[in-house]
Enzyme design. Structure first.
Site, PDB file in Angstrom:
ATOM      1  N   GLY A  72       7.901 -61.150  50.124  1.00 53.26           N
ATOM      2  CA  GLY A  72       7.112 -61.695  51.219  1.00 53.26           C
ATOM      3  C   GLY A  72       7.215 -60.902  52.501  1.00 53.26           C
ATOM      4  O   GLY A  72       6.225 -60.744  53.229  1.00 53.26           O
ATOM      5  N   ASN A 152       9.143 -72.856  56.589  1.00 53.14           N
ATOM      6  CA  ASN A 152      10.309 -72.724  55.721  1.00 53.14           C
ATOM      7  C   ASN A 152      11.481 -73.595  56.143  1.00 53.14           C
ATOM      8  O   ASN A 152      12.358 -73.905  55.333  1.00 53.14           O
ATOM      9  CB  ASN A 152      10.763 -71.264  55.667  1.00 53.14           C
ATOM     10  CG  ASN A 152      10.968 -70.666  57.041  1.00 53.14           C
ATOM     11  OD1 ASN A 152      10.054 -70.620  57.860  1.00 53.14           O
ATOM     12  ND2 ASN A 152      12.174 -70.203  57.320  1.00 53.14           N
ATOM     13  N   GLN A 180       6.476 -70.095  51.184  1.00 51.96           N
ATOM     14  CA  GLN A 180       7.039 -71.397  50.831  1.00 51.96           C
ATOM     15  C   GLN A 180       6.043 -72.285  50.080  1.00 51.96           C
ATOM     16  O   GLN A 180       6.443 -73.271  49.458  1.00 51.96           O
ATOM     17  CB  GLN A 180       7.505 -72.127  52.092  1.00 51.96           C
ATOM     18  CG  GLN A 180       8.693 -71.499  52.780  1.00 51.96           C
ATOM     19  CD  GLN A 180       9.968 -71.574  51.948  1.00 51.96           C
ATOM     20  OE1 GLN A 180      10.168 -72.481  51.152  1.00 51.96           O
ATOM     21  NE2 GLN A 180      10.857 -70.610  52.144  1.00 51.96           N
ATOM     22  N   SER A 200       6.032 -64.730  47.411  1.00 48.05           N
ATOM     23  CA  SER A 200       7.244 -64.118  46.866  1.00 48.05           C
ATOM     24  C   SER A 200       7.715 -64.893  45.647  1.00 48.05           C
ATOM     25  O   SER A 200       7.690 -66.126  45.630  1.00 48.05           O
ATOM     26  CB  SER A 200       8.350 -64.108  47.928  1.00 48.05           C
ATOM     27  OG  SER A 200       9.485 -63.417  47.468  1.00 48.05           O
ATOM     28  N   ALA A 201       8.168 -64.165  44.608  1.00 48.68           N
ATOM     29  CA  ALA A 201       8.499 -64.780  43.321  1.00 48.68           C
ATOM     30  C   ALA A 201       9.763 -65.625  43.350  1.00 48.68           C
ATOM     31  O   ALA A 201       9.870 -66.618  42.633  1.00 48.68           O
ATOM     32  CB  ALA A 201       8.639 -63.687  42.255  1.00 48.68           C
ATOM     33  N   HIS A 202      10.733 -65.238  44.165  1.00 49.25           N
ATOM     34  CA  HIS A 202      12.039 -65.903  44.054  1.00 49.25           C
ATOM     35  C   HIS A 202      12.060 -67.297  44.674  1.00 49.25           C
ATOM     36  O   HIS A 202      13.064 -67.997  44.592  1.00 49.25           O
ATOM     37  CB  HIS A 202      13.147 -65.035  44.643  1.00 49.25           C
ATOM     38  CG  HIS A 202      13.209 -65.000  46.138  1.00 49.25           C
ATOM     39  ND1 HIS A 202      14.166 -65.679  46.860  1.00 49.25           N
ATOM     40  CD2 HIS A 202      12.436 -64.369  47.046  1.00 49.25           C
ATOM     41  CE1 HIS A 202      13.979 -65.457  48.153  1.00 49.25           C
ATOM     42  NE2 HIS A 202      12.935 -64.655  48.287  1.00 49.25           N
ATOM     43  N   THR A 238       6.456 -46.620  41.589  1.00 45.35           N
ATOM     44  CA  THR A 238       6.376 -47.079  40.206  1.00 45.35           C
ATOM     45  C   THR A 238       6.422 -48.602  40.157  1.00 45.35           C
ATOM     46  O   THR A 238       7.300 -49.227  40.761  1.00 45.35           O
ATOM     47  CB  THR A 238       7.527 -46.492  39.374  1.00 45.35           C
ATOM     48  OG1 THR A 238       7.448 -45.068  39.424  1.00 45.35           O
ATOM     49  CG2 THR A 238       7.459 -46.962  37.927  1.00 45.35           C
ATOM     50  N   CYS A 326      23.791 -70.327  63.656  1.00 46.96           N
ATOM     51  CA  CYS A 326      25.191 -69.957  63.890  1.00 46.96           C
ATOM     52  C   CYS A 326      25.793 -69.198  62.716  1.00 46.96           C
ATOM     53  O   CYS A 326      26.652 -68.351  62.897  1.00 46.96           O
ATOM     54  CB  CYS A 326      26.017 -71.208  64.185  1.00 46.96           C
ATOM     55  SG  CYS A 326      25.908 -72.481  62.908  1.00 46.96           S
TER      56      CYS A 326
END
Length: 393
Positions: A72, A152, A180, A200-202, A238, A326
């Protein structure tokens, strides 16, 4: 409870076994370079084509308009920097919101140093972009609007279709960071007038290190990676065939069960929200109660520090995150929580819990029971809480 309870799915998710199984052959058996012309590479090229076609179809797009990236953050950088370069002859004004992911905000800072003017739109107390303010901010030299699909941290889903309509009416490009939201809720790029979209895949039980950028046909954006002719000459390197195969498999698994997934996660989410709201005093739910991601819970608790809460939850086997920065070495609370109007002292005591279909109601009850003990313990150690109680006797 004696088991790991993972409630940080907005940060990353566990890869599905089916995804791992789908990827494995492209590491060890069909390992050919998808850009090669010999027949051995044919299986890799075919897998790449199939993945592109499925993911594009899942957002109502054409395969030729989908470009695979490393995630992302790269997709966000590509969208903003390439649009800025391609359309700067028309103008150098970009509009975004104050609650964007840092992949957008830091890219905007980069562009500001190169002569672009960025307008950061306010959000309301629930994190929803103020549409009237956004439309008023559009000028003759505005070239791009970038607003995230869903936040998010606090889970608020933005009025993307309305923003897309405004952008189209004014002839301005519209990009959305849907990291998200993709495969969590339905998205259609045509119906919502989205010109560019990042994912994003994860975040959906797929592999880390792979994402995509959708670029509507006709947009004259430059290449982001220079070198070979991969991705139709727009992103050299690639192709990550195993990762892309895994991405498509994760997306397919999610969309095949999307209604059931949304229903289960919403039930877990609402159970957490109701118990915390009813049983822990001096707390505030952050984000819109209705227009929020099915898996997101975010609360601020007065008189405590988020870092201490996280450490104590971890001691009970509960993985969560804080609205406070923090843990990253910063003393400043989340920019998102400040943008929705929370004072620093309350923003510092925030907790984000993001569920998955692997979680259970029993786990949710355990989490709330432990959270009640932890907050009570931390408050009893707080001189601010002691002073508050005395002043309210």
């Amino acid at each position: 409870m004696g088991e790991l309870i993972y409630l940080d799915n907005a940060a990353t998710t566990k890869m599905s076994k089916e995804v791992v199984d789908a990827m494995l052959p492209y590491f060890t058996e069909q390992y050919g370079n998808a850009s090669a012309i010999y027949s051995f590479a044919g299986k890799a090229k075919e897998a790449l084509t199939d993945a592109r076609e499925y993911i594009a179809q899942s957002i109502g797009a054409e395969a030729k308009d989908l470009y695979f990236t490393s995630g992302g953050t790269e997709a966000d950088n590509w969208a903003l920097k390439a649009a800025a370069e391609a359309y700067e002859s028309k103008g150098k004004h970009i509009i975004t919101s104050k609650i964007e992911h840092h992949a957008i905000l830091h890219t905007c800072e980069y562009l500001e140093k190169r002569g672009f003017e960025i307008t950061y739109i306010d959000v309301d107390e629930n994190g929803i972009v103020k549409l009237d303010e956004l439309e008023k901010a559009i000028r003759s030299d505005t070239i791009l609007i970038s607003v995230m699909f869903a936040n998010n941290e606090i889970g608020t889903i933005e009025p993307i279709a309305e923003i897309g309509k405004i952008a189209k009416a004014h002839g301005v490009l519209f990009h959305t960071d849907a990291v998200q939201a993709y495969a969590q809720i339905p998205i259609n790029v045509d119906e919502m007038n989205i010109d560019m979209m990042s994912a994003s895949a994860h975040k959906l039980n797929g592999p880390k290190g792979v994402g995509f950028l959708y670029i509507r046909k006709g947009l004259k954006l430059r290449s982001f990676m220079h070198g070979g002719a991969q991705e139709r000459g727009r992103r050299a390197t690639t192709e990550n065939v195993p990762g892309i195969v895994g991405f498509a498999k994760a997306a397919r698994l999610s969309f095949d069960t999307l209604s059931d997934k949304i229903a289960k996660e919403t039930a877990l989410r609402d159970h957490l929200i109701e118990r915390i709201s009813d049983e822990i005093p001096y707390c505030r739910l952050n984000g819109d109660r209705q227009n929020r991601l099915p898996n997101n819970v975010n609360f601020s608790f007065r008189f405590i520090e988020g870092e201490s809460m996280l450490i104590m939850l971890d001691m009970q086997g509960i993985c969560a995150s804080s609205g406070s920065a923090c843990t990253s070495g910063s003393l400043d609370p989340s920019h998102v929580l400040l943008a929705i109007g929370l004072p620093h002292e309350i923003a510092h005591g925030s907790l984000r819990l993001t569920v998955s279909t692997e979680n259970t109601m029993e786990q949710m009850d355990f989490v709330v029971d432990e959270l009640k003990k932890i907050i009570d313990r931390l408050r009893r150690m707080s001189p601010l809480y002691e002073d508050f109680l005395k002043s309210n006797q």
